[in-house]
Design an enzyme around this catalytic site. Structure first.
Site, PDB file in Angstrom:
ATOM      1  N   ARG A  22       0.655  -1.336   0.095  1.00  0.00           N
ATOM      2  CA  ARG A  22       0.050  -0.060   0.019  1.00  0.00           C
ATOM      3  C   ARG A  22       0.909   1.292   0.054  1.00  0.00           C
ATOM      4  O   ARG A  22       0.381   2.333  -0.682  1.00  0.00           O
ATOM      5  CB  ARG A  22      -0.877   0.005   1.012  1.00  0.00           C
ATOM      6  CG  ARG A  22      -2.184  -0.882   0.995  1.00  0.00           C
ATOM      7  CD  ARG A  22      -3.078  -1.067   2.262  1.00  0.00           C
ATOM      8  NE  ARG A  22      -4.127   0.268   2.391  1.00  0.00           N
ATOM      9  CZ  ARG A  22      -4.932   0.328   3.196  1.00  0.00           C
ATOM     10  NH1 ARG A  22      -5.340  -0.659   3.982  1.00  0.00           N
ATOM     11  NH2 ARG A  22      -5.581   0.910   3.012  1.00  0.00           N
ATOM     12  N   HIS A  36      -8.578  -2.538  -6.434  1.00  0.00           N
ATOM     13  CA  HIS A  36      -8.253  -2.216  -5.281  1.00  0.00           C
ATOM     14  C   HIS A  36      -9.289  -1.810  -4.550  1.00  0.00           C
ATOM     15  O   HIS A  36     -10.025  -0.852  -4.282  1.00  0.00           O
ATOM     16  CB  HIS A  36      -7.513  -0.643  -5.776  1.00  0.00           C
ATOM     17  CG  HIS A  36      -6.657  -0.182  -4.628  1.00  0.00           C
ATOM     18  ND1 HIS A  36      -5.331  -0.675  -4.400  1.00  0.00           N
ATOM     19  CD2 HIS A  36      -7.038   0.894  -3.674  1.00  0.00           C
ATOM     20  CE1 HIS A  36      -4.768   0.197  -3.447  1.00  0.00           C
ATOM     21  NE2 HIS A  36      -5.852   1.147  -2.862  1.00  0.00           N
ATOM     22  N   TYR A  65     -17.840  14.713 -11.132  1.00  0.00           N
ATOM     23  CA  TYR A  65     -17.485  15.958 -12.239  1.00  0.00           C
ATOM     24  C   TYR A  65     -16.705  16.171 -13.065  1.00  0.00           C
ATOM     25  O   TYR A  65     -16.374  16.475 -14.295  1.00  0.00           O
ATOM     26  CB  TYR A  65     -17.986  17.380 -11.357  1.00  0.00           C
ATOM     27  CG  TYR A  65     -18.865  17.436 -10.436  1.00  0.00           C
ATOM     28  CD1 TYR A  65     -20.437  17.596 -11.087  1.00  0.00           C
ATOM     29  CD2 TYR A  65     -19.106  17.625  -9.141  1.00  0.00           C
ATOM     30  CE1 TYR A  65     -21.361  17.761 -10.123  1.00  0.00           C
ATOM     31  CE2 TYR A  65     -20.103  17.844  -8.462  1.00  0.00           C
ATOM     32  CZ  TYR A  65     -21.428  17.782  -8.847  1.00  0.00           C
ATOM     33  OH  TYR A  65     -22.429  17.966  -8.200  1.00  0.00           O
TER      34      TYR A  65
END
Length: 746
Positions: free
Chosen positions: A31, A77, A121
């Site tokens: 990670r 993931h 967006y």
């Protein structure tokens, strides 16, 4: 307990240790830390691979980030959408990355710390460089693939990155017990460094730094500790000092203004707001009176922070003050930690490039092996087709005489002519000698008749020659490391020509900023502090005019010099220094500043019990009395220190300081305990000790009792206390011996 159940006894601490180490390694490897080969953390690698799989290429339309994030989370993931979107946003931010890997469309945040718009967006697609240098050749078996979290998909364990991304884009990550912090570097310089290493694998750090001069931050700025970079790049650990770039501009009327056009890399985000506040604070605390106004005029075109100065102000000196007292000069902590061969390792710049170059040779070897295997397959098929064209009439006869494909194939590969009807024995005899390979036979059976046109046969021969040349080329590359190096370097040259940009960060040995503190004219002032901890200083004449009000309203009224420091002593045995010059000076009715803001004193955790100027303490002794009945004298010179906070006395656990006072000859002390015991002693019997000592017993206390108050009786003074409505004149108490119980009153 049933027969199938079994209790395994184990040491709890061992189990916890193993579990924590497993967790820590998982965070480190899977990670938080980048792989040294592609310079990517798993979340970045998976996001880029998912975009590649979705076909969101640089020449295709943008796609919603929500689609990319959702697909990445569902396939590769499963750690939450915020971490994926954050990684995607950072890879698109030009002010954070030396070479952005994602082309963002929409609001992807700003250098001033504004966050990106919601993923529903914004839109994104891959950059051209990402496709060409990070994701190409994935179809050529150049890297290993492994199962995803639920084993329904395959994902690359590393991306086939052809440039040293770990240096170009840098890396930041906090793991368990370790963190990585690698600065970004200039694309062209890093590629030059790689080529230099390939020419001379024995290259040292100093030689490497002829090519890679140092970090190249996307925000520009000036690195001012050039001489320390060699040590940093040798060990992979150190601190890079970086300053913002500022220009002094002349204004009308002889005024000047400081314009900051580049900021230090660590100032990205909230640091700009913090810098503006720090400048305001310099003005508020009278560190400078030459700054008139500060405005942030930054826009999409770049950074522009304008600091307006008074007429006649020394701009160079104020710029030095900004470098020294604000984050306009900052440090970037370097810790070049990356996962190499499955283990976290801190490396200098040469080992990082060595790992990258070894990876390039591995990628090239696997790529050209795959290409060679494909060309050998083509060669085999082409040879079969060419040979088939020569005996095409016989092959047609075999096909017409066969009952099924199996018979025809057996004849073509093994010369089996049984069950096939031929026009003549001659044809049968020729057919029995055919020995095409399995692959050739399949190609012949699938061949279309138009391939027999003369031009098509010519094209086949031409293609065959090209295949032979490719085989020769690939075998040459695989057979010689020198030839392979040339191929790698040629590709690097192509990238360099197209994507190299000029350096933004200047690297030099900057002059150490030396601030000349403005000389303060020494004068007598009166330090005033009210019971709420608000303090100020006033002129002696102002105090004299308002003496009655000042004495009534303020807890402390101390005559001192404006160049002195006040020692603030607390019940927790600490002394905090407060500079008189930091306090507001002027009007009697001004509120003042809380001492919590101007010193390390914390009114929520400790109580102020004594305050005195350091100058006044020199040549005097202080009496310390604590709750447990211990007492001592300490030379005031011991408190003439530079540390902002120092231990004024040693205390046992749970003990507190009750009183501190200046020692005077022929002074008497009266101890009063919580249980009503009083003891009067002479101050002369108190021994002098160091501030680090506990002291001696002043009053012997009964179990559960503690010292509540200490009264100091000076010559000619009468002190009376009220006990249950009756007055007790302390001067009338008999003088006793130190370390006795005293007498009960009340």
């Amino acid at each position: 307990m049933s027969e199938t159940e079994q209790i395994i006894r184990t040491e709890y601490s061992e189990l916890m240790q193993k579990s924590y180490i497993d967790y820590a390694m998982s965070v480190i490897i899977a990670r938080a830390l980048p792989d040294v080969r592609d310079g990517l953390k798993p979340v970045q690698r998976r996001t880029l691979y998912d975009m590649y799989e979705l076909g969101i290429r640089y020449d295709k339309p943008y796609r919603k980030c929500a689609r990319i994030v959702g697909d990445t989370m569902g396939k590769y993931h499963p750690h939450g959408d915020s971490s994926i979107y954050e990684a995607l946003v950072v890879m698109a931010q030009e002010f954070k990355k030396g070479m952005p890997l994602v082309d963002g469309h929409g609001n992807f945040g700003s250098i001033e710390g504004d966050g990106a718009a919601a993923m529903r967006y914004t839109e994104a697609r891959l950059k051209k460089i990402t496709q060409e240098a990070y994701l190409s050749d994935l179809d050529k078996d150049v890297v290993d693939f492994g199962p995803n979290f639920d084993e329904t998909e395959k994902e690359p364990l590393v991306l086939p990155v052809k440039v040293p991304n770990i240096l170009i884009n840098g890396a930041e990550g906090i793991a368990v017990g370790m963190a990585t912090s690698i600065p970004p570097h200039n694309f062209g310089e890093v590629l030059e460094g790689v080529k230099a290493y390939m020419k001379n694998p024995e290259i040292n750090t100093e030689q490497m730094m002829e090519y890679i001069k140092g970090p190249d931050f996307p925000t520009g700025g000036i690195v001012v500790n050039k001489d320390e970079l060699l040590q940093i790049y040798s060990t992979g650990v150190g601190k890079i000092k970086i300053r913002g770039k500022a220009e002094i501009e002349k204004q009308k009327g002889g005024k000047e203004q400081i314009v900051i056009t580049e900021i230090p890399y660590p100032m990205i985000g909230a640091g700009i707001g913090k810098f503006l506040n720090d400048v305001y604070h310099l003005v508020e605390t009278k560190k400078t009176t030459d700054i008139v106004d500060i405005s942030n005029q930054s826009s999409k075109e770049g950074i522009r922070i304008v600091i307006e100065l008074k007429r006649g102000a020394n701009a160079e000196q104020i710029l030095g003050l900004l470098y020294k007292k604000t984050r306009l000069e900052d440090t970037f902590g370097v810790n070049m930690l990356a996962v190499a061969d499955g283990k976290p390792e801190t490396m200098g710049i040469v080992p990082l490039i060595r790992h990258h170059v070894n990876f390039q040779y591995e990628l090239a070897t696997r790529k050209y092996r795959t290409l060679l295997a494909k060309e050998l397959e083509k060669k085999e098929v082409q040879e079969g087709l060419i040979k088939a064209c020569d005996v095409i009439d016989l092959i047609i006869e075999i096909l017409r005489g066969s009952k099924n494909i199996k018979q025809a194939k057996a004849c073509l590969t093994e010369g089996m002519t049984e069950s096939i009807s031929f026009k003549s024995e001659e044809s049968k005899k020729l057919a029995s000698k055919l020995r095409f390979s399995e692959r050739q036979a399949t190609a012949i059976l699938e061949m279309r008749l138009y391939k027999l046109i003369g031009l098509e046969i010519e094209a086949l021969l031409k293609e065959h020659n090209a295949t032979l040349k490719n085989i020769e080329k690939y075998e040459g590359i695989l057979g010689s490391r020198k030839t392979m190096a040339k191929v790698i370097v040629k590709e690097l040259d192509t990238f360099q020509k197209e994507y190299a940009v000029s350096r933004k960060t200047v690297i030099e040995n900057g002059k150490e900023i030396v601030l000349e503190e403005p000389k303060i004219e020494e004068m007598d002032v009166v330090f005033l502090m009210d019971r709420f901890g608000y303090a100020k200083t006033v002129d002696l004449a102002v105090y004299e005019r308002n003496k009655e009000a000042a004495d009534n309203e303020n807890r402390y009224r101390i005559l001192c010099k404006n160049t002195d420091k006040i020692g603030l002593f607390t019940d927790k045995g600490q002394m905090h220094l407060l500079k008189i010059s930091d306090l507001p000076y002027g009007k009697f009715r001004d509120k003042g500043q809380p001492i919590d803001n101007l010193s390390n004193y914390n009114s929520n955790e400790e109580t102020l019990i004594f305050a005195a100027p350091i100058e006044q303490m020199r040549g005097k002794k202080l009496i310390f009395a604590v709750k447990s009945g211990m007492i001592k004298l300490v030379d005031g010179a011991e408190f003439d220190v530079s540390k902002r906070t120092t231990a004024a006395t040693k205390l046992a656990d749970g003990d507190d300081v009750v009183r501190i006072e200046f020692y005077e000859e022929e002074m008497n002390l009266v101890f009063r305990s919580k249980k009503g015991m009083f003891l009067r002693i002479l101050a002369d019997v108190i021994p002098e000790k160091k501030k680090g000592a506990i002291g001696v017993r002043g009053m012997r206390l009964a179990a559960g009792d503690e010292l509540e108050e200490v009264y100091f009786l000076r010559q000619g003074e009468t002190v009376t206390v009220s006990l249950k409505g009756k007055d007790l004149e302390l001067n009338r108490l008999r003088i006793g011996n130190r370390d006795t119980k005293g007498v009960r009153h009340g």
